[in-house]
Design an enzyme around this catalytic site. Structure first.
Site, mmCIF file in Angstrom:
data_model
loop_
_atom_site.group_PDB
_atom_site.id
_atom_site.type_symbol
_atom_site.label_atom_id
_atom_site.label_comp_id
_atom_site.label_asym_id
_atom_site.label_seq_id
_atom_site.Cartn_x
_atom_site.Cartn_y
_atom_site.Cartn_z
ATOM 1 N N GLU A 33 23.661 -12.627 23.030
ATOM 2 C CA GLU A 33 25.177 -12.291 23.009
ATOM 3 C C GLU A 33 25.242 -11.006 23.605
ATOM 4 O O GLU A 33 24.536 -9.757 23.199
ATOM 5 C CB GLU A 33 25.974 -12.586 22.004
ATOM 6 C CG GLU A 33 27.561 -12.126 22.035
ATOM 7 C CD GLU A 33 28.313 -12.355 20.829
ATOM 8 O OE1 GLU A 33 29.504 -12.652 21.014
ATOM 9 O OE2 GLU A 33 27.611 -12.256 19.791
ATOM 10 N N LYS A 106 33.262 -18.652 24.732
ATOM 11 C CA LYS A 106 33.385 -18.349 23.369
ATOM 12 C C LYS A 106 34.638 -18.771 22.622
ATOM 13 O O LYS A 106 35.524 -18.160 22.967
ATOM 14 C CB LYS A 106 32.816 -16.821 22.775
ATOM 15 C CG LYS A 106 32.672 -16.714 21.358
ATOM 16 C CD LYS A 106 32.263 -15.600 21.017
ATOM 17 C CE LYS A 106 32.032 -15.010 19.522
ATOM 18 N NZ LYS A 106 31.558 -13.726 19.425
ATOM 19 N N CYS A 146 27.455 -17.129 18.787
ATOM 20 C CA CYS A 146 27.560 -16.248 17.629
ATOM 21 C C CYS A 146 28.399 -16.819 16.687
ATOM 22 O O CYS A 146 27.972 -17.873 15.767
ATOM 23 C CB CYS A 146 27.930 -14.992 17.768
ATOM 24 S SG CYS A 146 27.716 -13.645 16.733
#
Length: 250
Positions: A33, A106, A146
């Site tokens: 990321e 995301k 993440c």
């Protein structure tokens, strides 16, 4: 990686690492990321935002995939939104031809407080709304980023897949407590490989990331890990092992 505040230097590091992975025989590589930049301030990544389809980060990923004849899961790229103060953390996938084959934004944004350490990604990121999995020569690939790893329903909703990706920049407190447990649990419950490239070290702002870039097999066994610092983590996707584990646990 241990990305810094200069995009050009970070792209050079990613170029070097991808070339090393390809030289070692890798056909598929994944970056962490924010591989393109971890600045001194959270808003720094907004300043380097790109229109979807073209820009220094996206062009780099396309070029390096084609040059090395390797598929790339490009961590996240800073894609513009209709809000000039926020971007999408877009995980972009490029085939070995250099063509883009997928984009996942995301969905779950991180918010955390621990002593003087505070994060609120909603200030600079706009959440995505659609999970993504794609067909590839390596099997079906599930994309995430993440904080998404804390939401098992995201992956279960995609149905069966062979490999899931979790490019990350975990904090040290949450990483030390939860990183390995979460990754191994996602591998076990989905009977799939987990590839989790991570930021790992002390950045220019003083921020520390947990690292421990990791590849986990469908039985929850850790195949490879790098605790911190720039480097490459390698493992093989064994389709026969996938089939055997799924036969055992069907």
């Amino acid at each position: 990686m241990v990305s810094g505040p200069e995009v050009a230097a970070n792209l050079a590091a990613a170029d070097r690492l991808i070339a090393a992975a390809a030289a070692a025989g890798a056909k598929l590589a994944a970056l962490p990321e924010n591989f393109y930049l971890i600045g001194r301030h959270e808003g720094d990544k907004v300043a380097v935002r790109e229109a979807d389809g073209s820009g220094p980060v996206q062009d780099f990923l396309a070029q390096v995939a084609k040059k090395n004849k390797i598929w790339i899961v490009g961590g996240t790229a800073p894609i513009s939104t209709d809000d000039d103060k926020r971007i999408r953390g877009a995980c972009l996938v490029y085939a070995d031809s250099g063509g883009r084959v997928a984009r996942y934004d995301k969905m779950h944004l991180f918010r955390f407080e621990h002593g003087t350490e505070r994060y609120d990604e909603a200030r600079t990121l706009q959440a995505g709304s659609r999970p993504v999995a794609i067909a590839s020569p390596f099997g079906r690939l599930a994309l995430s980023v993440c904080y998404d790893v804390r939401f098992p329903e995201l992956y279960r909703g995609l149905g069966e897949f062979d490999v899931m990706f979790v490019p990350s920049a975990f904090t040290v407190p949450t990483g030390a407590a939860h990183w390995e447990t979460l990754l191994r649990a996602r591998a076990i419950e989905n009977k799939a490989y987990v590839v989790a490239p991570a930021q790992g070290g002390t950045h220019a702002s003083g921020r520390r990331t947990w690292g421990h870039s990791m590849i986990v097999d469908p039985w929850g066994e850790i195949l490879a890990v790098r605790d911190a610092g720039e480097g490459v983590v390698l493992a093989e996707i064994d389709q026969e092992r996938l089939k055997e584990i799924r036969r055992r646990l069907n």
